[in-house]
Write an enzyme that holds these catalytic residues in place. Structure first.
Site, PDB file in Angstrom:
ATOM      1  N   ARG A 178      -2.951   0.231  10.036  1.00  0.00           N
ATOM      2  CA  ARG A 178      -2.917   0.032   8.585  1.00  0.00           C
ATOM      3  C   ARG A 178      -2.416   1.302   7.897  1.00  0.00           C
ATOM      4  NH1 ARG A 178      -8.309  -2.344   6.195  1.00  0.00           N
ATOM      5  NH2 ARG A 178      -6.917  -2.651   4.402  1.00  0.00           N
ATOM      6  N   CYS A 231     -10.316   4.621   1.774  1.00  0.00           N
ATOM      7  CA  CYS A 231     -10.067   3.590   2.787  1.00  0.00           C
ATOM      8  C   CYS A 231      -9.362   2.433   2.076  1.00  0.00           C
ATOM      9  CB  CYS A 231     -11.370   3.162   3.455  1.00  0.00           C
ATOM     10  SG  CYS A 231     -12.637   2.575   2.295  1.00  0.00           S
TER      11      CYS A 231
END
Length: 274
Positions: A178, A231
């Protein structure tokens, strides 16, 4: 803040003692808002109460990201409903080694609201079961409410406009694919904030879902004069902050909106790759 974990055997003893902690079950499943409470009803640490990621630990998703922090008054109401006071220890747990809502609950209670004694069950529910802990079914009696008025700390947070200020080191707690922009299963845009480094939250744990030793974490965690953790939505970033606490290092500040807020403004830069 290095004493932020509790062993399952220690928790078993503490629950039978004269100063038993308040235990909060923080299990959650992203995309299934009712899963955490169902799991709690199907078996939980005795006397624990469910603390819901979407209802209690976040405001509704929107311009501030997928799991924005709730208003201070709303979180204060949650803590009062659960009977939380600074005089009684609190233990939080989940079933993902703290990578999901338990670390977020620890950060909100200890770092943001200033509770002096909050610990995370190391190894989570699996460690509890392996230690012979019971898992009663159904609900628990409602706790006696408290009147605690915490003194929230704004200095543990940064906003999107502060992320590029100063010489801060940005630490991304998402999986490497990611971070690199190779895959994005949740958000609409892949990649990372330019200049960030990747420290996946899972790297803080061993094969049994327990935190690495403090000295191992100290050797591995990124170093910088001013560290900002982020995050996807400000949840697993708290796991990295918890790892810094275990290592005895200064705690990063949290960018609570994280990637899910960052990408809402097309003027903000995006990077891919390492």
């Amino acid at each position: 803040m290095s004493d932020v974990l509790i062993e399952a055997t220690e928790l078993i003893r503490a629950l039978s003692g004269t100063r038993a902690p308040l235990v909060l079950d923080c299990r959650a499943r992203l995309g299934d808002h009712g899963a955490g409470e169902r799991l709690w009803r199907e078996g939980h640490v005795p006397g624990s109460h469910h603390l819901d990621l979407d209802r209690d630990l976040a405001a509704p998703a929107g311009e501030r990201g997928r799991h924005p922090l709730p208003a201070e008054a709303d979180f204060t109401a949650v803590m009062r409903r659960l009977g939380i006071t600074p005089e009684r220890p609190v233990v939080v747990y989940d079933d993902m080694g703290g990578q999901l809502a338990a670390a977020r609950a620890w950060w909100m209670l200890a770092c943001w609201a200033g509770h002096p004694d909050v610990r995370v069950l190391d190894g989570g529910l699996a460690a509890w079961q392996n230690a012979g802990g019971e898992l009663p079914l159904g609900r628990e009696p409602a706790p006696a409410p408290s009147d605690w008025m915490p003194d929230y700390r704004d200095d543990v947070l940064v906003g999107a406009d502060q992320v590029f200020s100063g010489r801060s080191l940005k630490v991304d707690a998402r999986a490497r694919e990611r971070f690199r922009g190779e895959a994005e299963p949740v958000d609409s845009v892949a990649g990372h904030i330019p200049g960030a480094v990747c420290r996946p939250s899972g790297d803080n744990l061993d094969a049994h879902g327990r935190f690495l030793a403090p000295e191992a974490l100290d050797a591995e965690l990124p170093r910088g004069e001013d560290v900002i953790a982020y995050c996807g939505s400000g949840v697993t970033a708290c796991h990295d902050i918890l790892a810094y606490a275990i290592a005895g290092r200064p705690l990063p500040r949290l960018y609570a909106g994280s990637w899910s807020e960052w990408i809402r403004d097309p003027a903000r830069p995006i990077a891919t790759g390492d």
